[in-house]
Write an enzyme that holds these catalytic residues in place. Structure first.
Site, PDB file in Angstrom:
ATOM      1  N   HIS A 194      24.453  98.791  74.951  1.00  0.00           N
ATOM      2  CA  HIS A 194      24.875  98.025  75.257  1.00  0.00           C
ATOM      3  C   HIS A 194      24.620  96.603  74.233  1.00  0.00           C
ATOM      4  CE1 HIS A 194      26.187  93.749  77.334  1.00  0.00           C
ATOM      5  NE2 HIS A 194      26.430  94.261  76.727  1.00  0.00           N
ATOM      6  N   SER A 195      24.782  96.676  73.326  1.00  0.00           N
ATOM      7  CA  SER A 195      24.944  94.295  72.405  1.00  0.00           C
ATOM      8  C   SER A 195      23.676  95.257  71.458  1.00  0.00           C
ATOM      9  CB  SER A 195      24.192  93.509  73.697  1.00  0.00           C
ATOM     10  OG  SER A 195      24.008  92.912  72.458  1.00  0.00           O
ATOM     11  N   LEU A 196      22.408  94.921  71.563  1.00  0.00           N
ATOM     12  CA  LEU A 196      21.830  95.194  70.645  1.00  0.00           C
ATOM     13  C   LEU A 196      21.417  96.645  70.895  1.00  0.00           C
ATOM     14  CD1 LEU A 196      19.290  93.931  68.817  1.00  0.00           C
ATOM     15  CD2 LEU A 196      18.158  93.491  70.064  1.00  0.00           C
TER      16      LEU A 196
END
EC number: 3.1.-.-
Length: 687
Positions: free
Chosen positions: A283-285
């Site tokens: 998720h995300s980074l």
């Protein structure tokens, strides 16, 4: 719950005037930690011992000092708590007027009080046993030092749960099972003697594995554990918790640490089981971080992903991940602080800035010649030798927010290129047929399932990939897909450059976002500052949304397999020097284009766009079960299409597990990765 971890001594406090205390717990939690309790009462058994009750009282108190309440940036020093009756399930309507109790932030010195009912919603089957699951989760997001203390009591009266001052004696019929963070994230496989499918989860900035990725872990286990042994993937879910509080250390550092963890975990598990498959979910980074982990493994242990003797790559999944950085989407007043180290090396990595004198461990093989442009970490990630590993994954899937995500906007989360024309065609035909009796059954050609005999459905009754019939509450959401008057200016140009080609089209005038003299109004770009503030101010789902799947309007609005031959020609390659001087973002756009093409020129990607309410960046993974439940549709889609019974049965039947080789398949005859038939190439065919 799939496993019983710890059965505590059954005990009661008998107090003739004040009631009976059934549970009295006092614990502490750090960042990324939680306790999960399963409280059960056998009504018939306790009735025989003089306790005839139809409800109980639960009280949880944040024992920290009230002086810590305003210290939000270094905390928050609060807890998320929810209480779920045994028969609650997000996929089914929850009957009656009973509420599902939860609290978003139990602040220092505050109390959470709930009356839990012994009724059909909490009853286990046809027995006299009643059960509830209670999650108590630390909300600490930045600092790793503090420990937050809470007290947890359950009793027969409100008075008795306020204070414990009596004597305890053992009694049958009451039990409390407890899971801590380590235990929850260290569950064994269901079939220890069978090969294991290891799922590695990776969190994003100012996030953690233990709490923030818990909902997805729960859903994968709930999907796979009950499966028949013949198709059961024998899942083990793990995640590296050592990156908590280290968000600014840079993608390279974070990824190397995850890579080392994966190698150590597989070696450790292989002493008890046989790990033969692996999937990554970030998720995300976490998307770039897990990419760096794969690169590190491919360099340090080249035989790890060996097709015969190694671990077979299955799923590579990202949700709202900044593959090409954020510099093209963030405003200037935010880009400058990132360059100056506001988010450490990670901020510079995402802003496509090169930082010299940093470690190169795991970036290149010892005998490898550094490519000409390989100084940006995001550009290095998909290059050889890791590229062969990424190509060998059976499925590569991107989930991206269409709107309301200013943290990781659509352009970078979707790897730059999207089929805007297809969405336009679908919407145009839908408008023409909106009065048709069958218009509500229209299935988008975007969906990999659109050509099959039937399309998988979510609990709302909408087909995955379907553009639902227009209704007043969806008009604002989908207005950007409707044909609009011609829009002038440079804003539309980046969408034109990101328009994919139709693989079976030989006509140049069929390419681009222009259709019949009209073109899209692009999706409204989310404000980064407002997106950050939405973490604090976003609306929380009401009880009707939590209890009734039919009222949930968040949905998958685009779901398509993208093949390498659909990429348009590079726009920024060999540009005149004059344009390089005139346009200030020329160099940034050129780098982002190179990164996006590196990921997609030899690989097929499934891109799933979701429309969910703010705070959509956290909602897309359901960071907290009820606070972020708007992202239920994304998690449900991810679990069903990567770990569902259909996918698992195909894996079980496919003993050789052939890898996707999109470059060797013809444009006219291609089947998708799910063996569900050819993808329909025209919106007209979908009708």
């Amino acid at each position: 719950m799939p496993y019983k971890i710890n059965r505590m001594k059954n005990s009661l406090e008998i107090n003739e005037t004040g009631g009976t205390l059934l549970v009295d717990e006092r614990k502490r939690l750090r960042i990324g930690e939680l306790y999960r309790y399963k409280f059960s009462v056998n009504k018939d058994v306790i009735k025989e011992q003089g306790l005839d009750v139809s409800h109980l009282f639960l009280r949880i108190k944040n024992e920290e000092s009230a002086l810590l309440r305003p210290l939000y940036l270094t905390g928050p020093y609060s807890f998320y708590i929810d209480v779920r009756p045994h028969n609650y399930n997000e996929n089914r309507k929850f009957p009656g007027k009973e509420i599902i109790p939860f609290v978003e932030n139990l602040k220092p010195d505050e109390r959470f009080k709930v009356k839990i009912l012994l009724n059909e919603n909490s009853r286990v089957g046809d027995t006299s046993l009643y059960s509830w699951t209670i999650d108590i989760i630390s909300q600490l997001a930045v600092t790793t030092i503090p420990k937050l203390e809470f007290s947890f009591r359950i009793g027969t009266t409100r008075k008795v749960v306020k204070k414990s001052n009596g004597l305890f004696k053992s009694i049958e019929g009451v039990s409390l099972e407890m899971w801590d963070t380590e235990t929850l994230w260290d569950l064994p496989p269901k079939f220890p003697e069978k090969p294991v499918h290891l799922v590695i989860m990776t969190h994003g900035i100012f996030s953690n594995i233990g709490c923030d990725m818990l909902y997805m872990k729960d859903k994968i286990e709930e999907m796979t554990f009950p499966m028949d042994e013949s198709i059961n993937p024998n899942i083990i879910v793990r995640g590296f918790m050592g990156n908590v509080g280290k968000s600014g250390h840079g993608i390279h550092c974070l990824g190397v640490r995850v890579g080392k963890y994966v190698l150590e975990t597989v070696d450790k598990l292989n002493k008890k089981y046989k790990v033969d498959r692996i999937s990554f979910i970030g998720h995300s980074l976490g998307g770039p971080t897990q990419s760096m982990a794969v690169r590190y493994i491919s360099i340090k242990r080249p035989d790890f992903f060996d097709a015969v003797k190694g671990v077979k790559p299955v799923n590579f999944i990202t949700l709202a991940s900044p593959f090409i950085g954020v510099i093209g989407d963030f405003p200037f007043y935010l880009s400058v602080p990132l360059d100056m180290g506001a988010l450490g090396l990670t901020g510079r990595d995402l802003n496509l800035k090169y930082t010299p004198l940093t470690s190169k461990d795991g970036l290149y093989a010892d005998d490898e010649v550094y490519p000409e442009h390989s100084k940006y970490i995001l550009e290095i990630l998909p290059q050889a030798p890791a590229k062969k590993v990424f190509e060998s994954f059976k499925r590569r899937t991107i989930y991206a927010n269409v709107m309301d995500d200013g943290i990781v906007p659509l352009r970078t989360a979707a790897l730059l290129y999207l089929d805007w024309r297809s969405i336009h065609k679908v919407q145009k035909i839908r408008k023409k047929n909106k009065n048709s009796p069958t218009s509500s059954e229209f299935v988008s050609s975007d969906s990999p399932e659109s050509s099959g005999a039937s399309s998988p459905s979510n609990e709302n009754g909408n087909n995955v990939g379907e553009i639902p019939a227009e209704s007043p509450n969806k008009k604002a959401t989908l207005q950007w897909t409707l044909p609009q008057a011609v829009i002038h200016g440079s804003k539309i140009n980046k969408y034109k450059r990101g328009q994919t080609n139709e693989a079976n089209s030989d006509s140049d005038n069929e390419q681009g976002v222009f259709l019949d003299g009209q073109k899209f109004e692009p999706p409204k770009e989310a404000n980064t500052v407002l997106s950050a503030l939405s973490v604090l101010t976003a609306a929380i789902p009401d009880q009707e949304y939590i209890k009734n799947p039919a009222v949930r309007k968040d949905e998958v609005i685009h779901d398509k397999l993208y093949h390498p031959e659909e990429l348009p020609p590079p726009h920024y390659e060999n540009r005149p020097i004059v344009k390089k001087l005139i346009y200030p973002n020329e160099s940034v756009n050129r780098i982002q284009e190179r990164i996006a093409r590196e990921w997609q020129e030899t690989m097929t990607w499934r891109k799933v766009l979701v429309q969910i309410q703010p705070d959509s960046h956290n909602n897309i993974v359901v960071r907290r079960r009820f606070v972020n439940l708007y992202g239920y549709v994304a998690v449900e889609h991810m679990v069903e299409h990567h770990f569902g019974s259909k996918v698992c049965s195909e894996l079980a039947e496919d003993a050789n597990e052939p890898k996707d080789e999109p470059n060797q398949s013809s444009q006219a005859d291609r089947s998708n990765e799910y063996n569900e038939g050819e993808i329909s190439k025209g919106a007209e065919n979908a009708t």
